[in-house]
Design a protein around this motif. Structure first.
Motif, mmCIF file in Angstrom:
data_model
loop_
_atom_site.group_PDB
_atom_site.id
_atom_site.type_symbol
_atom_site.label_atom_id
_atom_site.label_comp_id
_atom_site.label_asym_id
_atom_site.label_seq_id
_atom_site.Cartn_x
_atom_site.Cartn_y
_atom_site.Cartn_z
ATOM 1 N N ILE A 1 -15.940 -8.039 -10.006
ATOM 2 C CA ILE A 1 -15.235 -8.592 -8.617
ATOM 3 C C ILE A 1 -16.344 -9.392 -7.910
ATOM 4 C CG2 ILE A 1 -14.162 -7.938 -6.616
ATOM 5 C CD1 ILE A 1 -12.193 -6.158 -8.019
ATOM 6 N N ASP A 2 -15.934 -10.501 -7.426
ATOM 7 C CA ASP A 2 -16.954 -11.212 -6.546
ATOM 8 C C ASP A 2 -16.509 -10.773 -5.080
ATOM 9 O OD1 ASP A 2 -18.361 -13.035 -5.080
ATOM 10 O OD2 ASP A 2 -17.860 -14.588 -6.699
ATOM 11 N N CYS A 3 -17.440 -10.009 -4.361
ATOM 12 C CA CYS A 3 -17.325 -9.469 -3.082
ATOM 13 C C CYS A 3 -17.374 -10.422 -2.005
ATOM 14 C CB CYS A 3 -18.348 -8.394 -2.894
ATOM 15 S SG CYS A 3 -17.722 -6.917 -3.618
ATOM 16 N N LEU A 4 -18.069 -11.724 -2.481
ATOM 17 C CA LEU A 4 -18.057 -12.921 -1.542
ATOM 18 C C LEU A 4 -16.637 -13.450 -1.435
ATOM 19 C CD1 LEU A 4 -21.622 -14.342 -2.494
ATOM 20 C CD2 LEU A 4 -20.895 -13.428 -0.158
ATOM 21 N N GLN A 5 -15.800 -13.740 -2.536
ATOM 22 C CA GLN A 5 -14.766 -14.172 -2.616
ATOM 23 C C GLN A 5 -13.631 -13.099 -1.750
ATOM 24 O OE1 GLN A 5 -13.111 -15.368 -6.391
ATOM 25 N NE2 GLN A 5 -15.025 -16.646 -6.745
ATOM 26 N N LEU B 1 -6.947 -10.730 -5.934
ATOM 27 C CA LEU B 1 -8.390 -10.512 -6.145
ATOM 28 C C LEU B 1 -8.712 -9.001 -6.272
ATOM 29 C CD1 LEU B 1 -10.832 -11.737 -6.740
ATOM 30 C CD2 LEU B 1 -11.412 -12.106 -4.578
ATOM 31 N N ALA B 2 -8.143 -8.243 -4.944
ATOM 32 C CA ALA B 2 -8.387 -6.822 -4.938
ATOM 33 C C ALA B 2 -7.584 -5.884 -5.636
ATOM 34 C CB ALA B 2 -8.385 -6.364 -3.444
ATOM 35 N N CYS C 1 -17.229 -3.499 0.105
ATOM 36 C CA CYS C 1 -16.912 -4.053 -1.556
ATOM 37 C C CYS C 1 -17.908 -3.841 -2.387
ATOM 38 C CB CYS C 1 -16.645 -5.503 -1.399
ATOM 39 S SG CYS C 1 -16.008 -6.261 -2.763
ATOM 40 N N TYR C 2 -19.222 -4.004 -2.203
ATOM 41 C CA TYR C 2 -20.266 -3.940 -3.154
ATOM 42 C C TYR C 2 -20.263 -2.290 -3.367
ATOM 43 C CZ TYR C 2 -21.877 -8.605 -2.410
ATOM 44 O OH TYR C 2 -22.014 -10.074 -2.594
ATOM 45 N N ASN C 3 -20.344 -1.675 -2.513
ATOM 46 C CA ASN C 3 -20.256 0.011 -2.651
ATOM 47 C C ASN C 3 -19.099 0.472 -3.451
ATOM 48 O OD1 ASN C 3 -21.508 2.618 -2.011
ATOM 49 N ND2 ASN C 3 -19.367 3.171 -1.125
#
Length: 307
Positions: free
Chosen positions: A83-87, A115-116, A69-71
């Motif tokens: 976008i909040d990858c933790l969520q 969210l995605a 997600c972060y990448n």
């Protein structure tokens, strides 16, 4: 007086004996209760992970999903940097943890998919069926097209396995159900929702890469493309679909653009007011095949001639 002393002496041992018996009885009750409770805990359903035929949850799933997600938001599509990858991870975890893996619903994944989801430019959507390796080699070389796996929802989940379990720790790392064991398993439901989302977002001219060398036919109604994506294409947003019918270089050419399954696909699209065209062995894709098979006769630009 002698009579009174004799009576007191006689009752005292009886009282002591009665007290001892009560204590012993209480101890027996406690021991039996503990034994029953212990045996009950051992027999509780779900105390150990259920056994299925599919691969278990991918090890280090959380780290992989977060890393992807972060990448994605940092390098693949920086426009999604907010976008909040933790969520995203929490949405996946909430959908499966401590849940029956054969009772997954679309609502379980709704927060994650919402969210995605993100914008996909018109004319860039590329669908596929039975051409996974080749289509992704193509999109890596040609950034004018995007597959489902090039979206955030597909990117974080590609080639991963996951499912929950009613027993602690709530995730089954030993095995997960295959579609043949139960249709409403976490993987199938997730990819159905992601495929539907991808199809609904498509606009302009769209493409599909199909395999013309498989025996079951290039187009199948029960595939994700045939059963999920085609029905969810929006005729008001799509002008045309280009079919790229690709034959494996080292396998027979079982179907052409006039073959039975391709004709079925054309009829479905036409009935939905979507124009359709078909091209066999789209040259840019075939060149990728030739990179791995340069000496194949199909890869020669000009056939040898004899004088």
């Amino acid at each position: 007086m002698p009579f009174q002393n004799s009576s007191a002496t006689t009752h005292r041992p009886r009282l002591i004996l009665s007290g001892v018996m009560v204590v012993l009885l209480l101890l027996v009750v406690v021991i039996v209760s503990v034994a029953v409770l212990s045996s009950g805990r051992k027999a509780t359903p779900g105390s150990s992970p259920a056994q299925w035929k599919g691969d278990g949850t991918t090890k280090h799933l959380q780290e992989i999903v977060l890393g992807r997600c972060y990448n994605f938001i940092a390098t693949v599509n920086p426009e999604l940097k907010d976008i909040d990858c933790l969520q995203v991870w929490q949405g996946l975890q909430n959908a499966i943890a401590y849940r029956d893996p054969c009772s997954t619903t679309e609502e379980d994944y709704r927060p994650l998919v919402d969210l995605a989801s993100h914008f996909i430019p018109c004319n860039k959507s590329l669908f596929w069926s039975k051409t996974k390796d080749l289509v992704h080699r193509f999109t890596k070389a040609n950034h004018d097209f995007l597959t489902l796996e090039d979206t955030l929802a597909g990117y974080i989940a590609d080639e991963l396995s996951w499912c929950g379990d009613l027993a602690s720790p709530g995730i089954n790392y030993q095995s997960c159900p295959k579609w043949s064991e139960c249709e409403n398993n976490p993987s199938t439901i997730y990819w159905k929702m992601a495929s539907k989302m991808f199809a609904e977002a498509a606009c302009g001219t769209v493409q599909v890469m199909l395999n013309g060398s498989i025996e079951t036919g290039a187009f199948r109604n029960n595939s994700f493309f045939g059963g999920i994506e085609v029905p969810n294409l929006n005729p008001d947003k799509i002008t045309e679909m280009h079919i790229w019918l690709i034959h494996d270089i080292d396998r027979p050419q079982r179907e052409s653009c006039t073959g039975p399954s391709i004709t079925t696909l054309k009829n479905i699209l036409t009935s939905r007011k979507i124009s359709v065209s078909c091209e066999e062995n789209y040259r840019p894709v075939q060149l990728l095949q030739c990179a791995s098979n340069p000496d194949h006769s199909t890869c020669k630009l000009c056939p040898y001639t004899t004088q």
